[in-house]
Write an enzyme that holds these catalytic residues in place. Structure first.
Site, PDB file in Angstrom:
ATOM      1  N   TYR A 197       0.859  -1.198   0.000  1.00 33.36           N
ATOM      2  CA  TYR A 197       0.000   0.000   0.000  1.00 33.36           C
ATOM      3  C   TYR A 197       0.894   1.246   0.000  1.00 33.36           C
ATOM      4  O   TYR A 197       1.780   1.380   0.849  1.00 33.36           O
ATOM      5  CB  TYR A 197      -0.908  -0.027   1.217  1.00 33.36           C
ATOM      6  CG  TYR A 197      -1.803  -1.254   1.224  1.00 33.36           C
ATOM      7  CD1 TYR A 197      -1.851  -2.107   2.307  1.00 33.36           C
ATOM      8  CD2 TYR A 197      -2.577  -1.575   0.114  1.00 33.36           C
ATOM      9  CE1 TYR A 197      -2.662  -3.235   2.300  1.00 33.36           C
ATOM     10  CE2 TYR A 197      -3.382  -2.693   0.088  1.00 33.36           C
ATOM     11  CZ  TYR A 197      -3.427  -3.520   1.188  1.00 33.36           C
ATOM     12  OH  TYR A 197      -4.216  -4.634   1.188  1.00 33.36           O
ATOM     13  N   HIS A 252      -5.859   2.497  -0.075  1.00 35.85           N
ATOM     14  CA  HIS A 252      -5.688   2.239   1.357  1.00 35.85           C
ATOM     15  C   HIS A 252      -5.595   3.539   2.142  1.00 35.85           C
ATOM     16  O   HIS A 252      -4.842   3.630   3.124  1.00 35.85           O
ATOM     17  CB  HIS A 252      -4.444   1.372   1.584  1.00 35.85           C
ATOM     18  CG  HIS A 252      -4.619   0.337   2.646  1.00 35.85           C
ATOM     19  ND1 HIS A 252      -4.247   0.555   3.952  1.00 35.85           N
ATOM     20  CD2 HIS A 252      -5.119  -0.915   2.609  1.00 35.85           C
ATOM     21  CE1 HIS A 252      -4.496  -0.531   4.667  1.00 35.85           C
ATOM     22  NE2 HIS A 252      -5.020  -1.434   3.894  1.00 35.85           N
TER      23      HIS A 252
END
Ligand code: GCO
Ligand code: MG
Length: 444
Positions: A197, A252
């Site tokens: 992420y 994210h």
């Protein structure tokens, strides 16, 4: 209207005879319905216990609800990987005594009363505990009816559940190889991430570390390298893997809202299937702006715990996929209400389903997926051998589709002795702090 009112005008003798007939018929009906379900008479909850196991490293919590009928029990998922101990305490110290003696058939009543029994509510710990109980009661309901749970919701809308796979790598060629591998195994929907992420490997000036700010293990991620890399990743995968594979990506929540607007505008040309968590839940207020600026499909919800989070996004048509984690919402009962609400606003499902979910939770996802019209896509994982040793009847992933075990209930069982072979790892599963160059904390 009372019975006597509809028997007005009859003589006293005829009235008495008619009332006796009514009583006899209703007693017969009650006895028939009691016998119609497995066993006879009301089914009482005798114990609510929690089984902790980590066959795939994630800290799984499975609730087992035992009943007054010998051998009849249900299983539910209460997994909260980062904070399992408070969930265990909530189950052992509160839900178990709260439920003992209650009628296991009354799922909604038990859910509503357990939900408010803490007064304060809508948080991750108590919702996960409640989810374990709730799913277990649906599992029991299916076993009593001798049907898979999806049948209790009206049966199948599709032959199986389309799933997406997770492709990744630190550089473009690794991501490409990962996508091609998943395409070869039958996936048509693939999430692409470069460096997990936020592509932290691309950030290089961790000034905060030189300044001794935070802890040495705190990681670094700046927005700009990531914002430049994502469009390039989509372009590379489209050029090497073609136009038909459905590509998903998970932001994210790691960038600012206005950065999310510009990123999604830039990704439109690559036709993403959806972009997930472009905003943090605390920034839900930005969704109208994001929605106005881009036609990229948006998925949001894995971090939601409260109806105050999902109801506005669904009723405002501000997202395309609702991605709640079923146990974080309080279980199967609230999730099916979310699915029904979403259907009227043409928002599709994409339930959260990574490694921090037990096979019971994955099965609950899939049973709901089968039975709703507004199914979108299902996140999936491959269960390792240890998980398959502990759990039987796990949903099966074949050629990009998830197939449930057609046994009554959710169809998954657990071997409690084998579960003990995989205790929780010692580390407390903190989500390690991520920091900008100057040390500013980043939403994870
Ligand atoms: C996903 C999620 C997960 C979470 C994890 C947190 O889309 O699958 O973002 O990867 O980060 O479940 O524990
Ligand atoms: Mg996610």
């Amino acid at each position: 209207m009372k019975r006597r009112d509809c028997l007005k005008g009859l003589s006293a003798g005829a009235m008495a005879g008619a009332l006796a007939w009514f009583d006899q018929r209703s007693a017969q009906a009650a006895e028939t319905s009691a016998k119609a379900t497995r066993g006879s008479g009301p089914l009482k909850i005798t114990r609510v216990k929690v089984i902790a196991t980590a066959p795939q490293r994630s800290r799984l919590l499975v609730v087992k609800v035992e009943t007054s009928e010998p051998g009849l029990y249900g299983l539910g998922c209460a997994t909260f990987n980062q904070r399992p101990q408070p969930v265990i305490a909530a189950i052992d110290q509160y839900l178990d005594p709260f439920c003992r003696g209650r009628d296991a058939d009354d799922i909604e009543d038990i859910w509503q009363n357990a939900y408010t029994s803490s007064y304060w509510r809508n948080g991750p710990v108590l919702n996960c505990a409640l989810s374990g109980l709730d799913m277990a009661l649906w599992d029991i309901k299916g076993k009593r009816a001798n049907m898979p749970v999806y049948q209790l919701l009206g049966g199948k809308c599709r032959f199986a559940v389309a799933a997406y796979g997770h492709a990744g790598g630190r550089v473009l060629t690794e991501v490409e190889a990962s996508v091609k591998g998943l395409m070869a195994s039958g996936f048509r929907h693939i999430r692409i991430q470069m460096g997990g992420y936020g592509s932290p490997q691309l950030s290089s000036e961790a000034d905060f570390k030189a300044a001794g700010f935070g802890l040495p293990k705190d990681t670094h991620m700046d927005s700009l390298p990531y914002l430049k890399a994502v469009p390039k990743m989509f372009e590379h995968i489209r050029n090497t893997c073609g136009e038909t594979v459905e590509l998903l990506h998970d932001v994210h929540e790691r960038i600012t809202p206005i950065e999310a607007v510009s990123l999604l505008k830039e990704l439109e040309r690559y036709r993403p299937f959806f972009i997930e968590d472009p905003l943090a839940p605390e920034d839900n207020g930005y969704f109208p702006m994001l929605r106005q600026h881009t036609a990229v499909p948006i998925a949001m919800g894995e971090l939601f715990n409260s109806p105050h989070e999902w109801v506005p996004l669904i009723t405002g048509r501000l997202i395309d996929f609702i991605r709640v984690h079923l146990s974080q919402t309080g279980g199967f009962s609230p999730a099916r209400k979310i699915a029904t609400l979403a259907e009227w606003f043409n928002v599709r499902s994409a339930w959260h389903g990574p490694g921090d979910l037990s096979p019971v939770g994955h099965a609950a996802n899939a049973h709901l997926d089968l039975a709703i019209r507004n199914f979108g896509i299902q996140e999936s994982i491959l269960f390792n051998d240890a998980t398959l040793e502990v759990f039987s009847g796990c949903p099966q992933l074949r050629n990009g589709y998830i197939h449930v075990n057609e046994a009554p209930g959710f169809g998954v069982d657990i071997d409690e002795e084998k579960a003990k072979k995989y205790p929780f790892p010692d580390d407390p599963a903190y989500w390690q702090p991520v920091r900008r160059r100057d040390g500013t904390a980043v939403r994870p």
